[in-house]
Design an enzyme around this catalytic site. Structure first.
Site, PDB file in Angstrom:
ATOM      1  N   MET A 243      53.139  95.503 -27.306  1.00  0.00           N
ATOM      2  CA  MET A 243      53.106  95.651 -28.554  1.00  0.00           C
ATOM      3  C   MET A 243      52.267  96.829 -29.245  1.00  0.00           C
ATOM      4  O   MET A 243      52.819  97.590 -30.350  1.00  0.00           O
ATOM      5  CB  MET A 243      52.581  94.278 -29.305  1.00  0.00           C
TER       6      MET A 243
ATOM      7  N   LYS B 272      69.165 107.009 -47.184  1.00  0.00           N
ATOM      8  CA  LYS B 272      69.176 105.414 -47.211  1.00  0.00           C
ATOM      9  C   LYS B 272      68.261 104.914 -46.290  1.00  0.00           C
ATOM     10  O   LYS B 272      67.599 105.812 -45.350  1.00  0.00           O
ATOM     11  CB  LYS B 272      70.699 105.068 -46.879  1.00  0.00           C
TER      12      LYS B 272
ATOM     13  N   ARG C 290      86.294  99.965 -42.111  1.00  0.00           N
ATOM     14  CA  ARG C 290      84.922  99.174 -42.612  1.00  0.00           C
ATOM     15  C   ARG C 290      84.951  98.834 -44.115  1.00  0.00           C
ATOM     16  O   ARG C 290      84.971  97.957 -44.537  1.00  0.00           O
ATOM     17  CB  ARG C 290      83.746 100.039 -42.332  1.00  0.00           C
TER      18      ARG C 290
ATOM     19  N   TYR D 165      53.019  93.951 -18.335  1.00  0.00           N
ATOM     20  CA  TYR D 165      53.742  92.510 -18.307  1.00  0.00           C
ATOM     21  C   TYR D 165      54.669  92.346 -17.372  1.00  0.00           C
ATOM     22  O   TYR D 165      55.634  93.394 -17.206  1.00  0.00           O
ATOM     23  CB  TYR D 165      54.337  92.191 -19.638  1.00  0.00           C
TER      24      TYR D 165
HETATM   25  C1  PLP Z   1      75.101 107.017 -43.783  1.00  0.00           C
HETATM   26  C2  PLP Z   1      76.092 107.859 -44.334  1.00  0.00           C
HETATM   27  C3  PLP Z   1      76.388 109.197 -44.192  1.00  0.00           C
HETATM   28  C4  PLP Z   1      75.321 110.011 -43.508  1.00  0.00           C
HETATM   29  O1  PLP Z   1      75.463 110.099 -41.987  1.00  0.00           O
HETATM   30  P1  PLP Z   1      74.851 110.723 -40.899  1.00  0.00           P
HETATM   31  O2  PLP Z   1      75.568 110.789 -39.576  1.00  0.00           O
HETATM   32  O3  PLP Z   1      73.377 110.262 -41.099  1.00  0.00           O
HETATM   33  O4  PLP Z   1      74.646 112.158 -41.285  1.00  0.00           O
HETATM   34  C5  PLP Z   1      77.399 109.893 -44.716  1.00  0.00           C
HETATM   35  N1  PLP Z   1      78.317 109.309 -45.540  1.00  0.00           N
HETATM   36  C6  PLP Z   1      78.172 107.874 -45.619  1.00  0.00           C
HETATM   37  C7  PLP Z   1      79.205 106.993 -46.140  1.00  0.00           C
HETATM   38  C8  PLP Z   1      77.178 107.253 -44.906  1.00  0.00           C
HETATM   39  O5  PLP Z   1      77.180 105.872 -45.068  1.00  0.00           O
END
Ligand code: PLP
Length: 361
Positions: free
Chosen positions: A304, A35, A131, A256
């Site tokens: 930046m 993702k 969640r 800065y």
């Molecule tokens: C993002 C996610 C993972 C992976 O988590 P990591 O800590 O990056 O390994 C696994 N299961 C779900 C439901 C997630 O949203």
């Protein structure tokens, strides 16, 4: 002329990390989580590399999954949050995506849908993260409705997600494991719970499918040393180079707002990387930076396009000398701790401006 700032991606490190996940959970199938553009590494590139080595991939939503299909990725892809509207369901089924069922509304959409073919379903149970997911007490009725609707390919996968698996002594993970096992007792079908920290440190939670993301990119999810996590190899090394070196007198300030003041006559190296390239602006004075492979300290605010580093204690530094911001030799987690965040965020925020350069040694 090329600006030397790059995110180098070491594919052999990725292969090593996948192999470690396999070694730790040899009886489980492996779902690679890609993702958010594979946590900033580039979803298509990483998915192509992972596809022959994993059993499935996972992303957050259909848009991310479609990007992978359009790039020629054929393996199953789980939508971790399921669908956001009923109209996505026929598209997801056609494309061979698997969906997460989190709640009654998503389940009703599925019950009422007309699908071109059955769809793989992961029934998520809320064991304490609070969640997403069905209540433990709803598990059996959701499961039966999934079987009864006749649209689910194979048996539903029973899944949950840990809130604190990165804290090695936090009893919440045991509580979630117990609740998950009780809620799913007697139901047939594969089980899945393990994210990266659970893959590395909670073997009881490996079950039938592990779902690591962060560990595939070679970084430890733990704040403390951990036997298995310390075997990971970082995929991304964020590199740049020195573009200017100057001597300043004691009492002079740098950058800065003059937030860093020289306590002695000092040598300051300017490096061409900044928050526009993904280096966090919140990195505080003293954040480690590798210059010529040696640790030096960030001095002054992150701009930046540039940072300034105190190299007074290093052997002479020259324009063009290599700099590592994180990766090989300096963990992204350590930089994150100096920046008020976690390695996950630093990687995921990497902007497109920073070229991703594949290496494989
Ligand atoms: C993002 C996610 C993972 C992976 O988590 P990591 O800590 O990056 O390994 C696994 N299961 C779900 C439901 C997630 O949203």
């Amino acid at each position: 002329m090329t600006r030397p700032s790059q995110a180098r991606l070491d594919l052999s490190a990725l292969h090593h990390n996948v192999a470690l996940a396999r070694e730790l959970a040899p009886q489980a199938r492996l779902m690679g989580v890609v993702k958010a553009n594979a946590y900033g590494h580039g979803a298509v590139t990483m998915a192509r590399e992972l596809e022959p080595r994993v059993d499935a991939l996972a992303v957050a939503c259909s848009e991310e999954a479609l990007e992978l299909r359009e790039a020629g990725i054929h393996c199953p892809i789980l939508l971790l949050q399921g669908v956001f509207e009923a109209s996505e369901l026929p598209i997801a089924a056609e494309a061979g995506f698997w969906i997460t069922i989190d709640n009654d509304l998503q389940l009703r959409w599925l019950e009422q849908a007309t699908l071109p073919k059955p769809i793989g379903c992961w029934l998520k149970i809320d064991t304490g993260m609070h969640r997403l997911g069905a209540l433990p007490t709803q598990t059996t009725s959701f499961y039966q409705r999934l079987l009864a609707c006749g649209k689910v390919a194979d048996l539903p996968v029973l899944s949950t997600h840990f809130a604190s698996a990165d804290e090695l002594h936090n009893p919440q993970t045991w509580q979630q494991i117990e609740l998950f096992e009780a809620a799913t007792a007697g139901l047939e079908g594969p089980r899945s719970a393990a994210n990266s920290p659970a893959t590395l440190a909670w073997p009881r939670a490996h079950y039938d499918w592990i779902r690591p993301g962060f560990m595939l990119w070679g970084n430890s999810p733990f704040a403390e040393p951990q036997l298995q996590a310390d075997r990971l190899r970082p995929v991304m090394t964020l590199t740049s180079a020195v573009i200017s070196v100057r001597e300043i007198a004691a009492g002079e300030c740098v950058g800065y707002g003059g937030s860093w003041q020289a306590q002695r006559p000092s040598r300051v190296a300017t490096v061409t990387i900044g928050y526009g390239d993904g280096y966090p602006r919140t990195a505080s004075n003293g954040t480690p930076v590798l210059v010529n492979g040696r640790r030096a300290a960030l001095a002054g605010r992150v701009s930046m396009d540039m940072i300034t580093v105190d190299v007074t204690d290093l052997p002479p530094v020259a324009v063009g000398d290599p700099v590592v911001l994180w990766g090989e030799g300096l963990s992204v987690g350590e930089v994150a701790r100096h920046s008020g965040t976690i390695g996950y965020e630093l990687l995921t925020r990497m902007p497109m401006r920073t070229p991703r350069v594949i290496t494989a040694d």
